[in-house]
Design a protein around this motif. Structure first.
Motif, PDB file in Angstrom:
ATOM      1  N   ALA A  47       6.630  -1.608  -7.305  1.00 16.92           N
ATOM      2  CA  ALA A  47       6.275  -1.530  -6.070  1.00 16.92           C
ATOM      3  C   ALA A  47       5.688  -2.822  -5.751  1.00 16.92           C
ATOM      4  CB  ALA A  47       5.112  -0.681  -6.037  1.00 16.92           C
ATOM      5  N   ILE A  48       5.083  -3.432  -6.720  1.00 13.53           N
ATOM      6  CA  ILE A  48       4.588  -4.817  -6.228  1.00 13.53           C
ATOM      7  C   ILE A  48       5.693  -5.994  -6.056  1.00 13.53           C
ATOM      8  CG2 ILE A  48       3.225  -6.716  -6.995  1.00 13.53           C
ATOM      9  CD1 ILE A  48       1.527  -4.853  -8.897  1.00 13.53           C
ATOM     10  N   ILE A  49       6.783  -5.896  -6.851  1.00 15.16           N
ATOM     11  CA  ILE A  49       7.592  -6.913  -6.876  1.00 15.16           C
ATOM     12  C   ILE A  49       8.500  -6.716  -5.412  1.00 15.16           C
ATOM     13  CG2 ILE A  49       9.753  -7.681  -7.956  1.00 15.16           C
ATOM     14  CD1 ILE A  49       8.440  -7.328 -10.472  1.00 15.16           C
ATOM     15  N   GLN A  50       8.761  -5.571  -5.087  1.00 15.65           N
ATOM     16  CA  GLN A  50       9.469  -5.264  -3.823  1.00 15.65           C
ATOM     17  C   GLN A  50       9.024  -5.636  -2.573  1.00 15.65           C
ATOM     18  OE1 GLN A  50      12.808  -4.418  -3.571  1.00 15.65           O
ATOM     19  NE2 GLN A  50      13.012  -4.845  -5.624  1.00 15.65           N
ATOM     20  N   SER A  51       7.687  -5.466  -2.544  1.00 21.46           N
ATOM     21  CA  SER A  51       6.779  -6.058  -1.431  1.00 21.46           C
ATOM     22  C   SER A  51       6.705  -7.316  -1.317  1.00 21.46           C
ATOM     23  CB  SER A  51       5.285  -5.382  -1.565  1.00 21.46           C
ATOM     24  OG  SER A  51       4.554  -5.751  -2.641  1.00 21.46           O
ATOM     25  N   TYR A  52       6.762  -7.971  -2.456  1.00 23.75           N
ATOM     26  CA  TYR A  52       6.830  -9.540  -2.183  1.00 23.75           C
ATOM     27  C   TYR A  52       8.282  -9.906  -1.913  1.00 23.75           C
ATOM     28  CZ  TYR A  52       6.528 -14.342  -3.880  1.00 23.75           C
ATOM     29  OH  TYR A  52       6.662 -15.717  -3.899  1.00 23.75           O
ATOM     30  N   VAL A  53       9.276  -9.352  -2.438  1.00 24.13           N
ATOM     31  CA  VAL A  53      10.658  -9.718  -2.407  1.00 24.13           C
ATOM     32  C   VAL A  53      10.942  -9.690  -0.703  1.00 24.13           C
ATOM     33  CG1 VAL A  53      12.962  -9.212  -2.804  1.00 24.13           C
ATOM     34  CG2 VAL A  53      11.292  -9.408  -4.511  1.00 24.13           C
ATOM     35  N   ILE A  54      10.518  -8.396  -0.339  1.00 25.67           N
ATOM     36  CA  ILE A  54      11.222  -8.160   1.288  1.00 25.67           C
ATOM     37  C   ILE A  54      10.291  -9.285   2.114  1.00 25.67           C
ATOM     38  CG2 ILE A  54      10.745  -6.608   2.900  1.00 25.67           C
ATOM     39  CD1 ILE A  54      12.848  -5.904   0.992  1.00 25.67           C
ATOM     40  N   THR A  55       8.997  -9.410   1.797  1.00 27.38           N
ATOM     41  CA  THR A  55       8.162 -10.549   2.742  1.00 27.38           C
ATOM     42  C   THR A  55       8.894 -11.727   2.556  1.00 27.38           C
ATOM     43  OG1 THR A  55       6.404  -9.181   2.187  1.00 27.38           O
ATOM     44  CG2 THR A  55       5.994 -11.315   3.142  1.00 27.38           C
ATOM     45  N   MET A  56       9.135 -12.251   1.470  1.00 21.30           N
ATOM     46  CA  MET A  56       9.568 -13.624   1.287  1.00 21.30           C
ATOM     47  C   MET A  56      11.051 -13.724   1.732  1.00 21.30           C
ATOM     48  SD  MET A  56       9.215 -16.633   0.057  1.00 21.30           S
ATOM     49  CE  MET A  56       7.812 -16.083  -0.703  1.00 21.30           C
ATOM     50  N   LEU A  57      11.985 -12.672   1.648  1.00 21.41           N
ATOM     51  CA  LEU A  57      13.464 -12.727   2.357  1.00 21.41           C
ATOM     52  C   LEU A  57      13.024 -12.912   3.913  1.00 21.41           C
ATOM     53  CD1 LEU A  57      15.498 -10.264   0.274  1.00 21.41           C
ATOM     54  CD2 LEU A  57      15.567 -12.681   0.383  1.00 21.41           C
ATOM     55  N   THR A  72       4.289   2.575 -15.133  1.00 19.32           N
ATOM     56  CA  THR A  72       4.076   1.357 -15.267  1.00 19.32           C
ATOM     57  C   THR A  72       5.090   0.307 -14.726  1.00 19.32           C
ATOM     58  OG1 THR A  72       2.761   1.645 -17.413  1.00 19.32           O
ATOM     59  CG2 THR A  72       3.378  -0.677 -16.865  1.00 19.32           C
ATOM     60  N   LEU A  73       6.305   0.666 -14.924  1.00 21.16           N
ATOM     61  CA  LEU A  73       7.691   0.125 -14.438  1.00 21.16           C
ATOM     62  C   LEU A  73       7.579   0.424 -12.812  1.00 21.16           C
ATOM     63  CD1 LEU A  73      10.124  -1.465 -14.681  1.00 21.16           C
ATOM     64  CD2 LEU A  73      11.433   0.849 -15.170  1.00 21.16           C
ATOM     65  N   GLU A  74       7.305   1.697 -12.326  1.00 22.02           N
ATOM     66  CA  GLU A  74       7.249   1.817 -10.954  1.00 22.02           C
ATOM     67  C   GLU A  74       6.049   0.929 -10.383  1.00 22.02           C
ATOM     68  OE1 GLU A  74       9.224   3.816  -8.334  1.00 22.02           O
ATOM     69  OE2 GLU A  74      10.446   3.019 -10.149  1.00 22.02           O
ATOM     70  N   THR A  75       5.135   0.833 -10.998  1.00 20.75           N
ATOM     71  CA  THR A  75       3.866  -0.050 -10.329  1.00 20.75           C
ATOM     72  C   THR A  75       4.377  -1.560 -10.128  1.00 20.75           C
ATOM     73  OG1 THR A  75       2.235   1.469 -11.317  1.00 20.75           O
ATOM     74  CG2 THR A  75       1.591  -0.820 -10.586  1.00 20.75           C
ATOM     75  N   ALA A  76       5.227  -2.006 -11.192  1.00 16.27           N
ATOM     76  CA  ALA A  76       5.661  -3.569 -11.193  1.00 16.27           C
ATOM     77  C   ALA A  76       6.672  -3.482  -9.881  1.00 16.27           C
ATOM     78  CB  ALA A  76       6.262  -3.700 -12.667  1.00 16.27           C
ATOM     79  N   PHE A  93       0.906  -1.273   0.047  1.00 17.83           N
ATOM     80  CA  PHE A  93      -0.014  -0.023   0.116  1.00 17.83           C
ATOM     81  C   PHE A  93       0.868   1.222   0.074  1.00 17.83           C
ATOM     82  CE2 PHE A  93      -3.916  -2.323   1.671  1.00 17.83           C
ATOM     83  CZ  PHE A  93      -4.526  -2.158   0.803  1.00 17.83           C
ATOM     84  N   ASN A  94       1.857   1.367   0.877  1.00 19.99           N
ATOM     85  CA  ASN A  94       2.697   2.358   0.997  1.00 19.99           C
ATOM     86  C   ASN A  94       3.476   2.653  -0.315  1.00 19.99           C
ATOM     87  OD1 ASN A  94       2.844   3.741   3.638  1.00 19.99           O
ATOM     88  ND2 ASN A  94       2.832   1.590   3.998  1.00 19.99           N
ATOM     89  N   ASN A  95       4.175   1.528  -1.080  1.00 17.50           N
ATOM     90  CA  ASN A  95       4.812   1.681  -2.391  1.00 17.50           C
ATOM     91  C   ASN A  95       3.732   2.158  -3.353  1.00 17.50           C
ATOM     92  OD1 ASN A  95       6.913   0.625  -1.224  1.00 17.50           O
ATOM     93  ND2 ASN A  95       6.905  -1.566  -2.032  1.00 17.50           N
ATOM     94  N   LEU A  96       2.667   1.565  -3.538  1.00 19.33           N
ATOM     95  CA  LEU A  96       1.584   2.318  -4.617  1.00 19.33           C
ATOM     96  C   LEU A  96       1.244   3.226  -4.260  1.00 19.33           C
ATOM     97  CD1 LEU A  96      -0.334  -1.278  -5.149  1.00 19.33           C
ATOM     98  CD2 LEU A  96       1.196  -0.251  -6.522  1.00 19.33           C
ATOM     99  N   LEU A  97       0.857   3.985  -2.983  1.00 15.76           N
ATOM    100  CA  LEU A  97       0.450   5.290  -2.827  1.00 15.76           C
ATOM    101  C   LEU A  97       1.453   6.348  -3.001  1.00 15.76           C
ATOM    102  CD1 LEU A  97      -1.471   4.647   0.713  1.00 15.76           C
ATOM    103  CD2 LEU A  97      -2.517   5.400  -1.476  1.00 15.76           C
ATOM    104  N   GLY A  98       2.851   6.144  -2.892  1.00  9.20           N
ATOM    105  CA  GLY A  98       3.685   6.794  -3.456  1.00  9.20           C
ATOM    106  C   GLY A  98       3.846   7.180  -4.732  1.00  9.20           C
TER     107      GLY A  98
END
Length: 223
Positions: free
Chosen positions: A204-214, A198-202, A81-86
């Motif tokens: 934002a989604i990928i980084q939130s997933y990567v941080i959570t998975m790590l 569009t790249l920033e949206t991708a 949410f914070n990544n996408l709102l930014g």
């Protein structure tokens, strides 16, 4: 007026000496009442299916921690949410600052370490020496594994903030140069900005997933 390019990320904008910018971190809470008061629409159904998929995937990596998937799903939702709102104009990107990212990663890392060393002390010592290491290399491997373990919260925090800053910085740089462009180049600039958005949206989604998975992988090492 910006004093330099990085002042775009300066959180000092305030009203009555209150840091209003940091309120963007809780804007995501405004989306949740739709779960309770409205009939789920297509967006809510997509989000629910996404959370179910993440729950099943996180459960396979979280190990023996019962209910830990809910904590990691909350972490994923908060960062997402914070990544996408930014990305929206005039909304402060809180995840681009180490104040927030380091607080999240350091608190998670400390909780994992305290739990691991108190409950699985022998396993934590054994994890410092990979299986099959020769006796000569054991002291060096302990030193390397210790250093790599200590810098984990810093790498998590820097990874998230650097990825958020990089795209926003490029978009700001291109946007500020638009005034000096001729008219026929403005359309090309707008098209490039849309591609970057569009790249920033991708990202934002990928980084939130990567941080959570790590974070999940780090927690699985203490079992």
């Amino acid at each position: 007026m910006m004093t330099n390019l990085f002042s775009t990320f300066d959180p000092t904008t305030n009203l009555f000496n209150l840091p209003i910018n940091w309120l963007s971190s809780i804007l995501g809470l405004m989306f949740f009442p739709m779960y309770f008061w409205f009939i789920p629409n297509r967006h809510m159904l997509i989000w629910n299916n996404t959370l179910k998929y993440l729950h099943e995937e996180f459960k396979t990596f979280s190990g023996e921690f019962k209910g830990a998937t809910f904590m990691f799903i909350s972490l994923f939702s908060f960062i997402l949410f914070n990544n996408l709102l930014g990305i929206f104009p005039y909304i402060f990107t809180s995840t681009s600052h180490l104040t927030l990212t380091l607080s999240i990663s350091l608190s998670l890392w400390l909780s994992f370490m305290i739990y691991g060393w108190l409950n699985n002390t022998q396993h934590m010592f054994a994890h410092l020496i990979p299986q099959g290491t020769s006796y000569i290399l054991m002291p060096f491997m302990v030193l390397i594994e210790t250093i790599s373990n200590i810098i984990r919260p810093g790498t998590l925090a820097i990874r998230l903030s650097a990825n958020m800053i990089a795209g926003h910085l490029l978009m700001t740089l291109l946007g500020n140069t638009g005034n000096s462009f001729p008219t026929f180049l403005i359309f090309i600039l707008i098209f490039i900005q849309i591609l970057l958005l569009t790249l920033e949206t991708a990202v934002a989604i990928i980084q939130s997933y990567v941080i959570t998975m790590l974070s999940i992988l780090y927690s699985s090492e203490i079992n």
